[in-house]
Design a protein around this motif. Structure first.
Motif, PDB file in Angstrom:
ATOM      1  N   GLY A   1      -2.688  -2.055 -10.619  1.00  0.00           N
ATOM      2  CA  GLY A   1      -2.396  -3.082 -11.604  1.00  0.00           C
ATOM      3  C   GLY A   1      -3.159  -2.851 -12.895  1.00  0.00           C
ATOM      4  N   ASP A   2      -3.188  -3.882 -13.727  1.00  0.00           N
ATOM      5  CA  ASP A   2      -3.913  -3.815 -14.990  1.00  0.00           C
ATOM      6  C   ASP A   2      -5.413  -3.938 -14.761  1.00  0.00           C
ATOM      7  N   ASN A   3      -6.191  -3.443 -15.706  1.00  0.00           N
ATOM      8  CA  ASN A   3      -7.655  -3.548 -15.677  1.00  0.00           C
ATOM      9  C   ASN A   3      -8.273  -2.982 -14.405  1.00  0.00           C
ATOM     10  N   LEU A   4      -7.788  -1.818 -13.971  1.00  0.00           N
ATOM     11  CA  LEU A   4      -8.312  -1.110 -12.791  1.00  0.00           C
ATOM     12  C   LEU A   4      -8.145  -1.895 -11.492  1.00  0.00           C
ATOM     13  N   GLN A   5      -7.206  -2.835 -11.457  1.00  0.00           N
ATOM     14  CA  GLN A   5      -6.958  -3.614 -10.239  1.00  0.00           C
ATOM     15  C   GLN A   5      -6.139  -2.769  -9.272  1.00  0.00           C
ATOM     16  N   VAL A   6      -6.593  -2.680  -8.020  1.00  0.00           N
ATOM     17  CA  VAL A   6      -5.897  -1.915  -6.987  1.00  0.00           C
ATOM     18  C   VAL A   6      -5.705  -2.825  -5.783  1.00  0.00           C
ATOM     19  N   ARG A   7      -4.498  -2.819  -5.250  1.00  0.00           N
ATOM     20  CA  ARG A   7      -4.200  -3.578  -4.025  1.00  0.00           C
ATOM     21  C   ARG A   7      -3.606  -2.603  -3.015  1.00  0.00           C
ATOM     22  N   PHE A   8      -4.031  -2.759  -1.771  1.00  0.00           N
ATOM     23  CA  PHE A   8      -3.524  -1.923  -0.693  1.00  0.00           C
ATOM     24  C   PHE A   8      -3.787  -2.640   0.621  1.00  0.00           C
ATOM     25  N   ALA A   9      -3.235  -2.110   1.690  1.00  0.00           N
ATOM     26  CA  ALA A   9      -3.465  -2.679   3.016  1.00  0.00           C
ATOM     27  C   ALA A   9      -4.186  -1.641   3.865  1.00  0.00           C
ATOM     28  N   VAL A  10      -5.124  -2.111   4.670  1.00  0.00           N
ATOM     29  CA  VAL A  10      -5.837  -1.251   5.614  1.00  0.00           C
ATOM     30  C   VAL A  10      -5.316  -1.582   7.001  1.00  0.00           C
TER      31      VAL A  10
END
Length: 157
Positions: A67-76
């Motif tokens: 995402g914006d501003n170094l935002q990262v989303r993921f699932a573990v």
């Protein structure tokens, strides 16, 4: 008092001081130790909301979003349960889907894991010992998939 009695008192008091020192060191380390939790552990509410924990598993295929501003989303995932992770920062160069990952942070009330640190594996065949143990317990570990992974000792159980 004889020499033998003085020697026994000296040895006994030395052991007492040593025991107190060990107790103080272990007491101070207890709060700074971060244990490994699998996604199944966190989904089963074994990690308290807001408490700093370490989450380990594999980055689920198809879950990585930048995402914006170094935002990262993921699932573990550990193959059994998935935990959504939110992280703001630069991820390691080797971080990608389908690879082993350790995230340090806390669980938010909605069930999302807010990571403060993300660690990726360091070469093609490395997998953290805790992840290997979890996958072996679930019967999902394939020895040929990672031949040089950290071995699990039978006595570690």
């Amino acid at each position: 008092m004889t020499r033998k009695q003085r020697r026994l008192i000296l040895i006994g008091s030395s052991l007492g001081v040593l025991a107190i020192a060990v107790a103080l060191v272990l007491g101070s380390l207890r709060d700074s130790i971060v244990f490994f939790n699998s996604p199944t552990d966190i989904a089963d509410n074994k990690a308290a909301v807001g408490k700093r924990v370490r989450l380990g598993g594999m980055v689920k295929m198809g879950s990585l979003e930048h995402g914006d501003n170094l935002q990262v989303r993921f699932a573990v995932t550990d193959g059994n349960k998935d935990i959504p992770v939110s992280y703001r920062g630069i991820v390691p160069d080797l971080f990608r889907e389908g690879q082993g990952v350790i995230a340090e942070g806390h669980v938010e009330p909605g069930g999302t894991f807010q990571a403060e640190t993300v660690l990726a594996k360091h070469d093609e065949n490395y997998m953290p010992r805790e992840v290997v143990e979890t996958l072996k317990k679930q019967g999902r570990w394939q020895e040929t998939a990672a031949p040089n992974a950290v071995p699990v000792k039978a006595s570690a159980q």
